[in-house]
Scaffold this motif. Sequence first.
Motif, PDB file in Angstrom:
ATOM      1  N   PHE A  44       0.847  -1.190   0.000  1.00 50.71           N
ATOM      2  CA  PHE A  44       0.000   0.000   0.000  1.00 50.71           C
ATOM      3  C   PHE A  44       0.882   1.241   0.000  1.00 50.71           C
ATOM      4  CE2 PHE A  44      -2.468  -3.314   2.015  1.00 50.71           C
ATOM      5  CZ  PHE A  44      -3.768  -3.113   1.582  1.00 50.71           C
ATOM      6  N   GLU A  45       0.310   2.358  -0.371  1.00 49.57           N
ATOM      7  CA  GLU A  45       0.920   3.666  -0.165  1.00 49.57           C
ATOM      8  C   GLU A  45      -0.014   4.508   0.691  1.00 49.57           C
ATOM      9  OE1 GLU A  45       1.803   5.522  -3.879  1.00 49.57           O
ATOM     10  OE2 GLU A  45       3.573   4.265  -4.253  1.00 49.57           O
ATOM     11  N   LYS A  46       0.576   5.288   1.604  1.00 48.39           N
ATOM     12  CA  LYS A  46      -0.196   6.192   2.448  1.00 48.39           C
ATOM     13  C   LYS A  46       0.639   7.443   2.737  1.00 48.39           C
ATOM     14  CE  LYS A  46      -3.154   2.802   4.765  1.00 48.39           C
ATOM     15  NZ  LYS A  46      -4.441   3.447   4.438  1.00 48.39           N
ATOM     16  N   PRO A  47      -0.005   8.600   2.819  1.00 50.82           N
ATOM     17  CA  PRO A  47       0.755   9.829   3.069  1.00 50.82           C
ATOM     18  C   PRO A  47       1.191   9.994   4.518  1.00 50.82           C
ATOM     19  CG  PRO A  47      -1.576  10.315   2.825  1.00 50.82           C
ATOM     20  CD  PRO A  47      -1.415   8.863   2.519  1.00 50.82           C
ATOM     21  N   ASP A  48       0.477   9.371   5.467  1.00 46.63           N
ATOM     22  CA  ASP A  48       0.746   9.566   6.892  1.00 46.63           C
ATOM     23  C   ASP A  48       1.063   8.216   7.528  1.00 46.63           C
ATOM     24  OD1 ASP A  48       0.735  10.087   9.618  1.00 46.63           O
ATOM     25  OD2 ASP A  48      -0.939  11.513   9.509  1.00 46.63           O
ATOM     26  N   LEU A  49       2.351   7.917   7.637  1.00 45.78           N
ATOM     27  CA  LEU A  49       2.750   6.627   8.198  1.00 45.78           C
ATOM     28  C   LEU A  49       2.514   6.553   9.698  1.00 45.78           C
ATOM     29  CD1 LEU A  49       6.012   5.640   6.268  1.00 45.78           C
ATOM     30  CD2 LEU A  49       3.621   5.150   5.731  1.00 45.78           C
ATOM     31  N   ASP A  50       2.549   7.690  10.395  1.00 47.27           N
ATOM     32  CA  ASP A  50       2.271   7.668  11.833  1.00 47.27           C
ATOM     33  C   ASP A  50       0.831   7.240  12.082  1.00 47.27           C
ATOM     34  OD1 ASP A  50       4.825   8.500  12.510  1.00 47.27           O
ATOM     35  OD2 ASP A  50       4.300  10.629  12.505  1.00 47.27           O
ATOM     36  N   ARG A  51      -0.097   7.807  11.331  1.00 46.15           N
ATOM     37  CA  ARG A  51      -1.499   7.437  11.481  1.00 46.15           C
ATOM     38  C   ARG A  51      -1.715   5.976  11.072  1.00 46.15           C
ATOM     39  NH1 ARG A  51      -6.323  10.650   8.432  1.00 46.15           N
ATOM     40  NH2 ARG A  51      -5.323   9.697   6.612  1.00 46.15           N
ATOM     41  N   ALA A  52      -1.017   5.551  10.012  1.00 45.84           N
ATOM     42  CA  ALA A  52      -1.131   4.164   9.575  1.00 45.84           C
ATOM     43  C   ALA A  52      -0.623   3.206  10.643  1.00 45.84           C
ATOM     44  CB  ALA A  52      -0.358   3.959   8.272  1.00 45.84           C
ATOM     45  N   GLU A  53       0.466   3.572  11.315  1.00 46.28           N
ATOM     46  CA  GLU A  53       1.010   2.701  12.361  1.00 46.28           C
ATOM     47  C   GLU A  53       0.077   2.631  13.564  1.00 46.28           C
ATOM     48  OE1 GLU A  53       4.862   2.239  15.342  1.00 46.28           O
ATOM     49  OE2 GLU A  53       5.054   3.483  13.524  1.00 46.28           O
ATOM     50  N   THR A  54      -0.526   3.743  13.937  1.00 45.29           N
ATOM     51  CA  THR A  54      -1.454   3.731  15.066  1.00 45.29           C
ATOM     52  C   THR A  54      -2.615   2.793  14.805  1.00 45.29           C
ATOM     53  OG1 THR A  54      -0.884   5.998  15.706  1.00 45.29           O
ATOM     54  CG2 THR A  54      -3.002   5.145  16.464  1.00 45.29           C
ATOM     55  N   PHE A  55      -3.208   2.884  13.611  1.00 43.28           N
ATOM     56  CA  PHE A  55      -4.303   1.991  13.290  1.00 43.28           C
ATOM     57  C   PHE A  55      -3.819   0.539  13.235  1.00 43.28           C
ATOM     58  CE2 PHE A  55      -6.661  -0.565  10.209  1.00 43.28           C
ATOM     59  CZ  PHE A  55      -7.924  -0.539  10.794  1.00 43.28           C
ATOM     60  N   ALA A  56      -2.663   0.310  12.637  1.00 44.55           N
ATOM     61  CA  ALA A  56      -2.143  -1.054  12.513  1.00 44.55           C
ATOM     62  C   ALA A  56      -1.993  -1.708  13.884  1.00 44.55           C
ATOM     63  CB  ALA A  56      -0.806  -1.039  11.787  1.00 44.55           C
ATOM     64  N   ARG A  57      -1.474  -0.983  14.851  1.00 42.56           N
ATOM     65  CA  ARG A  57      -1.321  -1.544  16.196  1.00 42.56           C
ATOM     66  C   ARG A  57      -2.687  -1.794  16.835  1.00 42.56           C
ATOM     67  NH1 ARG A  57       3.909  -1.445  18.080  1.00 42.56           N
ATOM     68  NH2 ARG A  57       5.401  -0.086  16.997  1.00 42.56           N
ATOM     69  N   LEU A 272     -11.522  -1.677  18.905  1.00 47.41           N
ATOM     70  CA  LEU A 272     -11.500  -0.736  17.785  1.00 47.41           C
ATOM     71  C   LEU A 272     -12.626   0.285  17.902  1.00 47.41           C
ATOM     72  CD1 LEU A 272     -10.731  -3.192  14.844  1.00 47.41           C
ATOM     73  CD2 LEU A 272      -9.243  -1.341  15.610  1.00 47.41           C
ATOM     74  N   ALA A 273     -13.828  -0.175  18.252  1.00 47.32           N
ATOM     75  CA  ALA A 273     -14.969   0.736  18.366  1.00 47.32           C
ATOM     76  C   ALA A 273     -14.736   1.785  19.444  1.00 47.32           C
ATOM     77  CB  ALA A 273     -16.238  -0.057  18.657  1.00 47.32           C
ATOM     78  N   GLU A 274     -14.144   1.380  20.555  1.00 45.65           N
ATOM     79  CA  GLU A 274     -13.878   2.328  21.636  1.00 45.65           C
ATOM     80  C   GLU A 274     -12.896   3.411  21.217  1.00 45.65           C
ATOM     81  OE1 GLU A 274     -14.513  -0.855  25.322  1.00 45.65           O
ATOM     82  OE2 GLU A 274     -12.486  -0.250  24.709  1.00 45.65           O
ATOM     83  N   ARG A 275     -12.102   3.127  20.201  1.00 41.86           N
ATOM     84  CA  ARG A 275     -11.131   4.113  19.720  1.00 41.86           C
ATOM     85  C   ARG A 275     -11.635   4.892  18.513  1.00 41.86           C
ATOM     86  NH1 ARG A 275      -9.405   0.941  22.994  1.00 41.86           N
ATOM     87  NH2 ARG A 275      -7.545   1.276  24.261  1.00 41.86           N
ATOM     88  N   GLY A 276     -12.908   4.748  18.229  1.00 47.20           N
ATOM     89  CA  GLY A 276     -13.537   5.593  17.224  1.00 47.20           C
ATOM     90  C   GLY A 276     -13.454   5.103  15.801  1.00 47.20           C
ATOM     91  N   TYR A 277     -12.974   3.867  15.582  1.00 48.52           N
ATOM     92  CA  TYR A 277     -12.919   3.348  14.215  1.00 48.52           C
ATOM     93  C   TYR A 277     -14.305   2.869  13.780  1.00 48.52           C
ATOM     94  CZ  TYR A 277      -7.890   3.418  15.095  1.00 48.52           C
ATOM     95  OH  TYR A 277      -6.613   3.807  15.411  1.00 48.52           O
ATOM     96  N   ARG A 278     -14.498   2.776  12.482  1.00 55.41           N
ATOM     97  CA  ARG A 278     -15.812   2.511  11.916  1.00 55.41           C
ATOM     98  C   ARG A 278     -15.939   1.062  11.438  1.00 55.41           C
ATOM     99  NH1 ARG A 278     -18.127   5.641   6.561  1.00 55.41           N
ATOM    100  NH2 ARG A 278     -19.907   4.261   6.156  1.00 55.41           N
ATOM    101  N   ARG A 279     -16.884   0.346  12.044  1.00 58.18           N
ATOM    102  CA  ARG A 279     -17.175  -1.009  11.566  1.00 58.18           C
ATOM    103  C   ARG A 279     -17.965  -0.908  10.265  1.00 58.18           C
ATOM    104  NH1 ARG A 279     -18.987  -3.855  15.981  1.00 58.18           N
ATOM    105  NH2 ARG A 279     -17.359  -5.449  15.993  1.00 58.18           N
ATOM    106  N   THR A 280     -17.582  -1.709   9.263  1.00 56.24           N
ATOM    107  CA  THR A 280     -18.285  -1.741   7.987  1.00 56.24           C
ATOM    108  C   THR A 280     -19.389  -2.780   7.987  1.00 56.24           C
ATOM    109  OG1 THR A 280     -16.320  -0.989   6.794  1.00 56.24           O
ATOM    110  CG2 THR A 280     -17.984  -2.127   5.505  1.00 56.24           C
ATOM    111  N   TRP A 281     -19.076  -3.972   8.509  1.00 62.78           N
ATOM    112  CA  TRP A 281     -20.080  -5.049   8.562  1.00 62.78           C
ATOM    113  C   TRP A 281     -19.552  -6.156   9.460  1.00 62.78           C
ATOM    114  CZ3 TRP A 281     -20.824  -9.455   4.564  1.00 62.78           C
ATOM    115  CH2 TRP A 281     -22.016 -10.148   4.843  1.00 62.78           C
ATOM    116  N   GLY A 282     -20.432  -6.702  10.277  1.00 66.15           N
ATOM    117  CA  GLY A 282     -20.072  -7.826  11.119  1.00 66.15           C
ATOM    118  C   GLY A 282     -20.737  -7.694  12.476  1.00 66.15           C
ATOM    119  N   ILE A 283     -20.596  -8.696  13.280  1.00 62.84           N
ATOM    120  CA  ILE A 283     -19.853  -9.937  13.119  1.00 62.84           C
ATOM    121  C   ILE A 283     -20.789 -10.980  12.501  1.00 62.84           C
ATOM    122  CG2 ILE A 283     -18.704 -11.786  14.407  1.00 62.84           C
ATOM    123  CD1 ILE A 283     -17.978  -9.650  16.517  1.00 62.84           C
ATOM    124  N   GLY A 284     -20.262 -11.885  11.664  1.00 56.73           N
ATOM    125  CA  GLY A 284     -21.078 -12.910  11.055  1.00 56.73           C
ATOM    126  C   GLY A 284     -20.221 -14.064  10.576  1.00 56.73           C
TER     127      GLY A 284
END
Length: 378
Positions: A44-57, A272-284
């Motif tokens: 992947f390419e991303k402009p903000d690696l710090d933000r990408a690392e936070t989400f990855a962890r 993830l939800a407690e940290r404000g990320y958005r669920r797309t679909w699930g759990i199933g």
Amino acid sequence: MTLEQPPATAHRDLHSPDGARRGEHPGRAGNPVVKVLDLAWLVFEKPDLDRAETFARDFGFTVAARTADELRLRGTLAGTDAVVIRRGPRSRFVGPVFQAAERADLDRLARHAGTRVRPLGPGRAGRVVDLVDPTGIPVGVVHGADVGALLPGQSPLPHNTGGSPLRINAAQRPVREPARVQRLGHVVLQTPRFLAALDWYLDTLGMIASDFLFLPGQRDLGPTMVFLRCDRGATAADHHTLAMHLGPERGYVHSAYQVTDLDALAAGGEYLAERGYRRTWGIGRHIQGSQLFDYWRDPDRLMVEHFADGDLFDASLEPGWAPMSASGLAQWGPPVTRDFLGATPSPAMLREVYAALRAEDTELTVTRLLALKKAMSR
């Protein structure tokens, strides 16, 4: 391409209501150039690696390496990196990299494609061949890349089931923490050149179909989605390492990463939800592949999936055939969302539709586009 037609009775009704009819796509090539072992990593390419690392962890990856211009992520199981994120002007999927079984496979691919085998990169072990699929997506095939050792992971929780209790005088308390990613499982792509791309992955990389989906009333026109696994002979492989479906856009739909079990997946979702990320679909639980699933958007709106308990097939199992529908995406779980289906129009999507319908190499027609829309509303 040269195709092997399976016997009409080869499908054993084990994973889909129907098998292939005589004359339909067999889902494998007779003499592929190579047979890849698995996905190695996704780029992947991303402009903000710090933000990408936070989400990855938060999502449960382990950081394998980090520089000013590159972030490499891995799972807890022994293996190569699972994701490579390079600094770029915008967030985008670059392409998949597959693992070759032998060094000689790279030479065969290079001769076939009229390209060369090159070193993986400064300070990196391994060599790679750079290819491009009919959709225009860069595809790498690597051999000899660095393999990370096994890391501590989450242990599956013991369950009391019926007459076989495993817990006595002990309560069940899943830890609210990131679901530790074990490994990369699969990537899903969309393409207006579906049959051309399908045949390329079978013929060039030796992948084989686990399941085909077709549009209701249009089975005679061929499949519009395929779930491809790696051909490891008698050794079982994931139900799908690559899935593709016909559509107006070219490229990434989502990628999926295995976690330990349902509790890890669910507790990780709460984290993830407690940290404000958005669920797309699930759990199933899916039908094709049977995986337990939970889909999320990263901060750049790329879709990623936690999964557990997926099907494993060896090379003897022939493809199943089933109609394509929104309701057919899961055995149980909440109704599929418009976000997951990509059913919310945007100016960019409308431009993609217009361009796909006008392109000379497209397999997409207005009739098929309308049938796709109808199928995804069922």
